[in-house]
Each structure stands twice: as C-alpha cells, then as structure tokens.
Design a protein around this motif. Structure first.
Motif, PDB file in Angstrom:
ATOM      1  N   THR A  98    -101.717  -4.393   7.041  1.00  0.00           N
ATOM      2  CA  THR A  98    -100.571  -5.237   7.374  1.00  0.00           C
ATOM      3  C   THR A  98    -101.009  -6.473   8.147  1.00  0.00           C
ATOM      4  OG1 THR A  98     -99.145  -3.284   7.450  1.00  0.00           O
ATOM      5  CG2 THR A  98     -98.332  -5.273   8.527  1.00  0.00           C
ATOM      6  N   LEU A  99    -101.902  -6.276   9.100  1.00  0.00           N
ATOM      7  CA  LEU A  99    -102.386  -7.411   9.892  1.00  0.00           C
ATOM      8  C   LEU A  99    -103.153  -8.408   9.028  1.00  0.00           C
ATOM      9  CD1 LEU A  99    -103.532  -5.605  13.161  1.00  0.00           C
ATOM     10  CD2 LEU A  99    -101.512  -7.043  12.847  1.00  0.00           C
ATOM     11  N   GLU A 100    -103.875  -7.908   8.031  1.00  0.00           N
ATOM     12  CA  GLU A 100    -104.608  -8.808   7.128  1.00  0.00           C
ATOM     13  C   GLU A 100    -103.669  -9.692   6.315  1.00  0.00           C
ATOM     14  OE1 GLU A 100    -106.939  -6.148   4.810  1.00  0.00           O
ATOM     15  OE2 GLU A 100    -108.395  -5.741   6.415  1.00  0.00           O
ATOM     16  N   ARG A 101    -102.433  -9.216   6.114  1.00  0.00           N
ATOM     17  CA  ARG A 101    -101.474  -9.987   5.316  1.00  0.00           C
ATOM     18  C   ARG A 101    -100.646 -10.971   6.153  1.00  0.00           C
ATOM     19  NH1 ARG A 101    -100.269  -4.848   2.588  1.00  0.00           N
ATOM     20  NH2 ARG A 101     -98.365  -4.725   3.845  1.00  0.00           N
ATOM     21  N   VAL A 102    -100.816 -10.923   7.453  1.00  0.00           N
ATOM     22  CA  VAL A 102    -100.058 -11.833   8.318  1.00  0.00           C
ATOM     23  C   VAL A 102    -100.528 -13.274   8.083  1.00  0.00           C
ATOM     24  CG1 VAL A 102     -99.532 -12.491  10.697  1.00  0.00           C
ATOM     25  CG2 VAL A 102     -99.646 -10.065  10.062  1.00  0.00           C
ATOM     26  N   ARG A 103     -99.607 -14.149   7.729  1.00  0.00           N
ATOM     27  CA  ARG A 103     -99.935 -15.554   7.460  1.00  0.00           C
ATOM     28  C   ARG A 103    -100.114 -16.313   8.778  1.00  0.00           C
ATOM     29  NH1 ARG A 103     -95.321 -14.820   4.825  1.00  0.00           N
ATOM     30  NH2 ARG A 103     -94.321 -16.432   6.120  1.00  0.00           N
ATOM     31  N   PRO A 104    -100.933 -17.341   8.776  1.00  0.00           N
ATOM     32  CA  PRO A 104    -101.121 -18.124  10.011  1.00  0.00           C
ATOM     33  C   PRO A 104     -99.822 -18.702  10.551  1.00  0.00           C
ATOM     34  CG  PRO A 104    -102.825 -18.660   8.412  1.00  0.00           C
ATOM     35  CD  PRO A 104    -101.838 -17.790   7.703  1.00  0.00           C
ATOM     36  N   ASP A 105     -98.883 -19.063   9.657  1.00  0.00           N
ATOM     37  CA  ASP A 105     -97.644 -19.694  10.113  1.00  0.00           C
ATOM     38  C   ASP A 105     -96.588 -18.688  10.559  1.00  0.00           C
ATOM     39  OD1 ASP A 105     -97.173 -18.651   7.623  1.00  0.00           O
ATOM     40  OD2 ASP A 105     -96.012 -20.353   6.885  1.00  0.00           O
ATOM     41  N   GLU A 106     -96.917 -17.399  10.554  1.00  0.00           N
ATOM     42  CA  GLU A 106     -95.966 -16.394  11.016  1.00  0.00           C
ATOM     43  C   GLU A 106     -95.992 -16.338  12.536  1.00  0.00           C
ATOM     44  OE1 GLU A 106     -95.177 -12.547   8.934  1.00  0.00           O
ATOM     45  OE2 GLU A 106     -96.983 -13.089   7.815  1.00  0.00           O
ATOM     46  N   VAL A 107     -95.166 -17.146  13.168  1.00  0.00           N
ATOM     47  CA  VAL A 107     -95.051 -17.177  14.627  1.00  0.00           C
ATOM     48  C   VAL A 107     -93.573 -17.259  14.987  1.00  0.00           C
ATOM     49  CG1 VAL A 107     -97.321 -18.188  15.084  1.00  0.00           C
ATOM     50  CG2 VAL A 107     -95.391 -19.686  14.582  1.00  0.00           C
ATOM     51  N   PRO A 108     -93.154 -16.645  16.078  1.00  0.00           N
ATOM     52  CA  PRO A 108     -93.966 -15.761  16.935  1.00  0.00           C
ATOM     53  C   PRO A 108     -94.184 -14.393  16.275  1.00  0.00           C
ATOM     54  CG  PRO A 108     -91.709 -15.764  17.690  1.00  0.00           C
ATOM     55  CD  PRO A 108     -91.750 -16.747  16.552  1.00  0.00           C
ATOM     56  N   TYR A 109     -95.196 -13.711  16.759  1.00  0.00           N
ATOM     57  CA  TYR A 109     -95.533 -12.375  16.235  1.00  0.00           C
ATOM     58  C   TYR A 109     -96.103 -11.573  17.399  1.00  0.00           C
ATOM     59  CZ  TYR A 109     -96.807  -9.050  12.517  1.00  0.00           C
ATOM     60  OH  TYR A 109     -96.885  -7.961  11.684  1.00  0.00           O
ATOM     61  N   SER A 110     -95.330 -10.597  17.873  1.00  0.00           N
ATOM     62  CA  SER A 110     -95.749  -9.837  19.059  1.00  0.00           C
ATOM     63  C   SER A 110     -96.310  -8.470  18.684  1.00  0.00           C
ATOM     64  CB  SER A 110     -94.568  -9.645  20.018  1.00  0.00           C
ATOM     65  OG  SER A 110     -94.161 -10.875  20.567  1.00  0.00           O
ATOM     66  N   ILE A 111     -97.225  -7.993  19.517  1.00  0.00           N
ATOM     67  CA  ILE A 111     -97.842  -6.676  19.332  1.00  0.00           C
ATOM     68  C   ILE A 111     -97.779  -5.919  20.654  1.00  0.00           C
ATOM     69  CG2 ILE A 111     -99.952  -5.405  18.768  1.00  0.00           C
ATOM     70  CD1 ILE A 111    -100.822  -7.782  17.067  1.00  0.00           C
ATOM     71  N   ILE A 112     -97.297  -4.667  20.588  1.00  0.00           N
ATOM     72  CA  ILE A 112     -97.308  -3.776  21.761  1.00  0.00           C
ATOM     73  C   ILE A 112     -98.279  -2.646  21.481  1.00  0.00           C
ATOM     74  CG2 ILE A 112     -95.962  -2.175  23.183  1.00  0.00           C
ATOM     75  CD1 ILE A 112     -93.486  -3.799  22.546  1.00  0.00           C
ATOM     76  N   MET A 113     -99.168  -2.371  22.461  1.00  0.00           N
ATOM     77  CA  MET A 113    -100.082  -1.243  22.331  1.00  0.00           C
ATOM     78  C   MET A 113     -99.813  -0.266  23.465  1.00  0.00           C
ATOM     79  SD  MET A 113    -104.097  -1.257  21.415  1.00  0.00           S
ATOM     80  CE  MET A 113    -104.850   0.232  20.769  1.00  0.00           C
ATOM     81  N   GLY A 114     -99.798   1.029  23.128  1.00  0.00           N
ATOM     82  CA  GLY A 114     -99.495   2.040  24.137  1.00  0.00           C
ATOM     83  C   GLY A 114    -100.479   3.197  24.119  1.00  0.00           C
ATOM     84  N   ASP A 115    -100.699   3.772  25.305  1.00  0.00           N
ATOM     85  CA  ASP A 115    -101.573   4.935  25.448  1.00  0.00           C
ATOM     86  C   ASP A 115    -100.794   6.003  26.214  1.00  0.00           C
ATOM     87  OD1 ASP A 115    -104.660   5.826  25.322  1.00  0.00           O
ATOM     88  OD2 ASP A 115    -103.785   6.488  27.225  1.00  0.00           O
ATOM     89  N   MET A 116    -100.608   7.177  25.589  1.00  0.00           N
ATOM     90  CA  MET A 116     -99.810   8.238  26.214  1.00  0.00           C
ATOM     91  C   MET A 116    -100.489   8.801  27.450  1.00  0.00           C
ATOM     92  SD  MET A 116     -98.219  10.573  23.191  1.00  0.00           S
ATOM     93  CE  MET A 116     -97.611  11.757  24.393  1.00  0.00           C
ATOM     94  N   ASN A 117     -99.666   9.228  28.409  1.00  0.00           N
ATOM     95  CA  ASN A 117    -100.153   9.932  29.589  1.00  0.00           C
ATOM     96  C   ASN A 117     -99.840  11.424  29.443  1.00  0.00           C
ATOM     97  OD1 ASN A 117    -100.803   7.416  30.912  1.00  0.00           O
ATOM     98  ND2 ASN A 117     -98.612   7.176  31.338  1.00  0.00           N
ATOM     99  N   GLY A 118    -100.779  12.255  29.905  1.00  0.00           N
ATOM    100  CA  GLY A 118    -100.509  13.684  30.002  1.00  0.00           C
ATOM    101  C   GLY A 118    -100.676  14.497  28.729  1.00  0.00           C
ATOM    102  N   LEU A 119    -101.195  13.889  27.639  1.00  0.00           N
ATOM    103  CA  LEU A 119    -101.339  14.660  26.395  1.00  0.00           C
ATOM    104  C   LEU A 119    -102.373  15.772  26.559  1.00  0.00           C
ATOM    105  CD1 LEU A 119    -100.676  15.097  23.418  1.00  0.00           C
ATOM    106  CD2 LEU A 119    -102.450  13.425  22.848  1.00  0.00           C
ATOM    107  N   LYS A 120    -103.478  15.462  27.252  1.00  0.00           N
ATOM    108  CA  LYS A 120    -104.522  16.482  27.418  1.00  0.00           C
ATOM    109  C   LYS A 120    -104.014  17.657  28.245  1.00  0.00           C
ATOM    110  CE  LYS A 120    -109.481  16.850  28.430  1.00  0.00           C
ATOM    111  NZ  LYS A 120    -109.456  18.219  28.029  1.00  0.00           N
ATOM    112  N   ILE A 121    -103.230  17.357  29.267  1.00  0.00           N
ATOM    113  CA  ILE A 121    -102.664  18.441  30.083  1.00  0.00           C
ATOM    114  C   ILE A 121    -101.742  19.309  29.237  1.00  0.00           C
ATOM    115  CG2 ILE A 121    -101.075  18.937  31.990  1.00  0.00           C
ATOM    116  CD1 ILE A 121    -102.239  16.574  33.473  1.00  0.00           C
ATOM    117  N   ALA A 122    -100.924  18.653  28.406  1.00  0.00           N
ATOM    118  CA  ALA A 122     -99.997  19.404  27.546  1.00  0.00           C
ATOM    119  C   ALA A 122    -100.770  20.311  26.593  1.00  0.00           C
ATOM    120  CB  ALA A 122     -99.111  18.438  26.761  1.00  0.00           C
TER     121      ALA A 122
END
Length: 657
Positions: free
Chosen positions: A331-355
């Motif tokens: 999907t990211l490879e298909r993003v055109r240069p003129d596609e603005v704005p384009y936001s990305i959120i990245m997340g890392d879970m807490n507590g998975l190892k404990i669970a």
C-alpha cells in the motif's frame, strides 16, 4: 488348382450323365410305344431286352451315384470355402467335422476335435445351455433359437465370444453350425459402454460441439452444472453457455482446439443467468466424418475462491484479521507523491508478555484481538490498520492531517481505558507523523512515526510501570480474598523486620513490591481453588502450588518486577527443605523470601479469614517459635520476636506514663 480340376471333372460327369439319362428315357419310350410287339417276341428277344433293361438300370444307378458324389463335392466345397468357421455336430453331441476356417480361427487340428464331445470346445458356463439347445432342436427346431452368442475355448485355452447360427441337416440327425468370432466387437462394445458410463458419471462437464458451435452431446454433469435438461442442452450452441459478446473469439478458439488442442480459463452461464468460472480442455475429433470438438469443462469456483483466500491470507494477519506487513508495504508503495496530507500512526502494545506468561498465549491472543477491534473502531472504514509485528500496529490515514491523526490517537487511548476486556487492561504506546509535501518519502514518514512511538514509550515508562503494577494488584484482589489492608499490613511488617535485621543488601522498595505481589501467580489459578473455604484435595494442591512459578514468569516478563522474580518463586520454600517448588533449604532460600514467610504467616494467624478464626498475638508468636528451624529461618523468627518485644515495651511504657 486342385479345386478347379475337381470342378472340370464334375462338369464332365454331368455331361455323361445327361447323355445316359437321355438314352435311358428314349429306350423306355421305345419300349412303351412298342409294347404290343412283346407278345410276339421270341425268348431270345426277351433275353436281349432284359439284358438291355439291366444295362440301363445299372446306368441309371450310376447316374444317381454320380449325382450324389457331385452334390457332396459341391457342398464340401461350400463347407470348406464359405469363409466362415463351420462345424457339423452329431446326434450324440460329438463333432463330426470342421472346416478349415474353424481350424484357422480356433487353432484345432482335425484330430483334436473330430469325434470328441462338444464340451471340449465350449466354455464351462455355456455347456449346459448348448446341450439343452442341441437336444431340443432335434425334437422341435422352432423351440430353440437358431442364433445366439456363446463362448468357445481355443487351443490355447483362451475364451472367445462367438455368434452361432445352427440348423438341422435335412434327412439326418446332424446339425451344422456357423461360428463368427465377435470377441473384438464385444470388447469394443464393453469399452464403449464403459466410456459411455464414464462420460455420464464423470464429475467434469463433457460437451461434444461441432465446428458451428452446436452441442451434439452432453453428460449428466453438464445438466447439473448449467441447469438445463439434456434435451435443452442439445438444442443450444456453446455461445448460449458463454458470456455475451464472445462469438468471434469462440470461432477462433474452436479452430485452435480442433487443430492443436486448447486449454484456457473462462466464465460460463447457467440457465438462471448466474455465472461460474471454468477451466476448459478441448481437442478435435471426427464424428462420422464430421469435424467436432470435445470439451472437458471443470467448475473451478472452489479453486478460484481458494486462490482469492490465499491472496487474502497473504495480505492478512490470521489472528486479528487486520492487514499484515506485506500489505502495508504494498500500500505504501502505491502512495503517490501528491497524496498529501497522509498521516501514519504506529503503536506498540503494553503488557502482552505479562498476559502471555500469566494467563497463557490464548489470553494474549485475545488481548491482541481486542486491540485490533479498538484500532478499527477508532478509524474510518477505509483506513488501513495493519499488525506489523508481535505487538506492533500501524494505521494509515490518507487525507488526514496531524490534527486529525492526534484525534484518532486520542480515541484509541480512550477506547483502551474504557475497554471491558479481562483479565488484562488493553494499553498501547503511540507515535504519529504526517506527510505534508510531495517531496517527502512515505517510508521516511513511517520511520518518523516509529521513532516517535519509541520516544513516547520511554516517556510513558513510569506511568506504564505504575499502571501494570496497579493492574496486577487489582486483578489479585479481585481473584483472591486478599484485602488492601492485608497488603498494607504485610508491607509494613516486612519493611520493619528487614530494618530490625539491618538488611542493607536488599532494596526496601523491592521488599514493598514483594509484599504486594508475592501471590500474583494466583490470578491464573481457578477461582474455585483459590477461594475454596475448606481443605484442598491433593489434585487441587498440585494446581495451587503452580502459583509460585506463574508469579515468577509474570515478574520476569516485566522489567519493573524482574528484581523480585526469584523471591516470588521461593516464598513458599521451607527452612528444612520441605517447601516448594524447588525444595530449597536454609540459606539457599533468598533472604527476602525468608523474611516474607515469617511476616505473612504472623499476619495470616492474627487476622480473620473466611476459613478460620484469628489467633491471639501470644498464640501466633508461640507458633512462630515452634516452627523456627523447620518452616522458618530461626534468625528471622528471632528478629521478629525482638521487634515484637520492643513494640510490647513501647506499649507498656506508654501505659505507665
């Protein structure tokens, strides 16, 4: 040559016989005409006449004999050279004669069969039938069939199928039979029957189509697949089963199939107008001198769906149903240069190892699924949400600026806090970045979101650690009968006892955590065992004892609890080595665990529990003394007694004043 000589001889004999016959007839006529003369003949005349009559009678008999011989030769020639295997059968069901075609067809010599019973050459299964026919034919020829199939055994023991025609020889009790070998025809018929059966019972569709596209034949699979009756199919053309507008390509494909063979995938139509994908394998054949094509057509609906599923699985995380890393990159490879704005959120879970460690991977998986639900709920339907690692997620927000992305991140946090998922509260650290100009590379934006996520995780470390400990404490209180007051009393006792022993090598903060979370492993033990009011059964004790190991795994999985993991594991060991889980003894047991054992035992004895009444302080002290050196470290018990006496003295002094 020998046959021709016999013919010439026979013709010569016929000529002579004809002449003699004519002379005989003339003589008889003359005698009849001149019968009146005999009355006046002399004896010598009568004798002469008798001699002449005898002569003529002899000649007449010779003529008859020659005629019979000629007829026999004629019939023998026909018998031998008819081109069909023939056999003459005696009244006693023995073989009287065979012709050369019989010998050639079945390989027997004259000596092999002549005079032998017919059973010698008839297959066992047919012997009774043929014998019955033979007997009945001599009584009433019309009562038995003159044409029928039977099985004859040749000289090599092979069974051959023959068509037999039998008739009686007039004036005799013999019968003559002609035998036509139909073995190959029967085999062909059987094969044809098998092919016809295969044709109609095949799961694949079979269609015979002429070069104009008319359907000449169709099997049962075609009837089922297309929804037409067989008669309806035979009134259609192949174009009626194809998609509209494909007539021109059909003619080209028919020619190619007839000349070279053809394999392709296409789409066919049913009677109700619905369509389905098919795989066609076609080749040319000639039917009665007419060019045609036989098409083997397979419904590949399941295969096409499977291929779609494989492609889907190739881009989908099997556990959460979110997209995976491969789809994210595509999907990211298909993003055109003129596609603005384009936001990305990245997340890392807490507590998975404990669970995972506390409740097992099934609970950990459910926690991941809950997080996937939260992320989807917080986003628009067309936004891309992907799981890109064990506990990492990425959200792509095309057309969303930084302000909009921050609003999405806030919704994610809110949905985590309000989630009712148990036993672990969902929690995630987030970072975001936005592409604001065509010059920005979308993968650099992703990298920036990841960097911000890790920085945010560091900043939230203290609050996350506090959240984890609080969550564990809450779960432990909900799981067992341990109260917040008990935890606080135990924390104070452990800290004071450590100070009494002048313990400097152990952090007092670690001792506070140990007092608070030493039984954390119980959150993974069934409620009916943890809270059972009576005595546990041996089987229940085995399960209960696992809580120390489970607690150890939970602590090891959390950086803030790692320092007390060994103490949690050892807090049910005994000084005499009879504790669990490892049977440690004496100073093999970590000192914090020995301190906790004395303090926890005292608090449990002097406070009321659902399953027992409280002890007095005096009685509790007596129990500690009695078990010093067996269950408890004597030095820790001594320190506890000293601390208790100081408290008593303080209390006494306060009273006297």
């Amino acid at each position: 040559m020998k046959f021709r000589l016999k013919i010439r001889q026979a013709v010569g004999r016929v000529v002579v016989l004809v002449m003699i016959s004519a002379l005989l007839h003339l003589s008889v006529y003359w005698l009849e005409y001149n019968h009146t003369v005999f009355a006046f003949l002399s004896i010598s005349d009568i004798v002469i006449t008798g001699i002449l009559a005898a002569f003529f009678i002899g000649f007449y008999r010779r003529v008859i004999a020659l005629n019979l011989e000629l007829a026999e030769d004629r019939y023998r020639a026909i018998f031998e050279h008819t081109g069909t295997a023939m056999i003459i059968i005696n009244n006693d069901f023995t073989i009287a004669s065979t012709n050369s075609e019989f010998k050639k067809l079945f390989g027997y010599s004259e000596q092999d069969v002549v005079g032998r019973p017919m059973d010698k050459i008839i297959a066992p299964a047919d012997r009774e039938k043929m014998h019955n026919y033979h007997v009945a034919r001599r009584v009433d020829p019309e009562s038995v069939p003159s044409h029928y199939e039977s099985h004859i055994i040749d000289h090599k023991g092979r069974t051959r199928v023959v068509l037999i025609t039998v008739s009686m020889i007039p004036g005799t009790l013999q019968s003559v039979a002609s035998l036509i070998d139909v073995t190959e025809r029967k085999q062909y018929e059987e094969e044809l029957k098998n092919y016809r059966q295969l044709f109609h019972q095949a799961r694949d569709i079979f269609l015979f189509i002429d070069m104009e596209g008319r359907i000449l034949d169709a099997n049962e699979a075609a009837v089922r697949a297309y929804g037409y009756t067989r008669s309806e199919l035979l009134s259609l053309t192949i174009d009626d089963l194809r998609l509209p507008g494909t007539d021109a390509s059909r003619r080209r494909q028919m020619r190619e199939a007839y000349q070279y063979g053809l394999e392709m995938e296409t789409t066919h139509r049913r009677k109700d107008g619905s369509t389905f994908p098919v795989e066609v394998s076609a080749c040319g054949i000639d039917v009665g001198g007419q060019k045609a094509v036989i098409s083997v057509i397979r419904d590949i609906t399941e295969r096409v769906q499977a291929q779609k599923e494989i492609r889907r699985l190739g881009y989908e995380d099997k556990l959460t149903g979110l997209y995976n890393r491969a789809y994210l990159d595509k999907t990211l490879e298909r993003v055109r240069p003129d596609e603005v704005p384009y936001s990305i959120i990245m997340g890392d879970m807490n507590g998975l190892k404990i669970a995972n460690d506390a409740f097992g991977h099934k609970t950990g998986d459910q926690l991941l699924i809950e997080m996937a639900r939260i992320l989807r709920q917080a986003c628009r339907p067309d936004d891309i949400v992907a799981r890109v690692g064990g506990d990492e997620f990425v959200v792509l927000l095309p057309g969303i600026d930084e302000t909009g992305a921050l609003a999405v991140a806030e919704r994610i946090k809110e949905y985590c806090e309000t989630s009712t998922f148990q036993p672990v509260q969902p929690s995630i650290s987030l970072g975001l970045a936005t592409k604001t100009s065509p010059e920005q590379n979308i993968f650099e934006v992703l990298q920036e979101a990841e960097s911000r996520m890790y920085r945010r995780k560091l900043l939230e470390a203290d609050s996350a650690r506090s959240f984890s400990i609080q969550s564990l404490q809450r779960m432990l209180r909900e799981k067992s009968n341990e109260t917040e007051e008990h935890t606080e009393r135990l924390r104070i006792l452990v800290r004071r006892l450590a100070q009494e022993m002048q313990v400097s090598s152990v952090s007092l903060d670690d001792l506070d955590l140990l007092a608070t979370l030493h039984d954390i492993g119980k959150i993974a033990i069934p409620d009916d065992i943890v809270n059972k009011p009576g005595k546990l059964t041996p089987e229940e004790w085995v399960i209960m004892k696992r809580h120390t190991e489970i607690g150890y795994r939970i602590a090891i999985a959390s950086a803030e609890l790692t320092p007390i993991a060994e103490y949690i594991l050892a807090h049910h060991e005994r000084w005499d080595g009879k504790g669990y889980p490892r049977g440690l003894a004496g100073e093999q047991i970590p000192l914090p665990a020995r301190i906790l054992a004395v303090a926890d035992a005292y608090d449990a004895m002097v406070n009321e529990r659902p399953y027992k009444r409280p002890f007095s302080s005096v009685k509790a002290i007596r129990e500690l003394k009695r078990n010093a050196g067996t269950q408890f470290d004597p030095a820790v018990v001594a320190a506890f007694l000293a601390m208790f006496e100081k408290d008593a003295n303080v209390a006494s002094g306060e009273k006297s004043t």
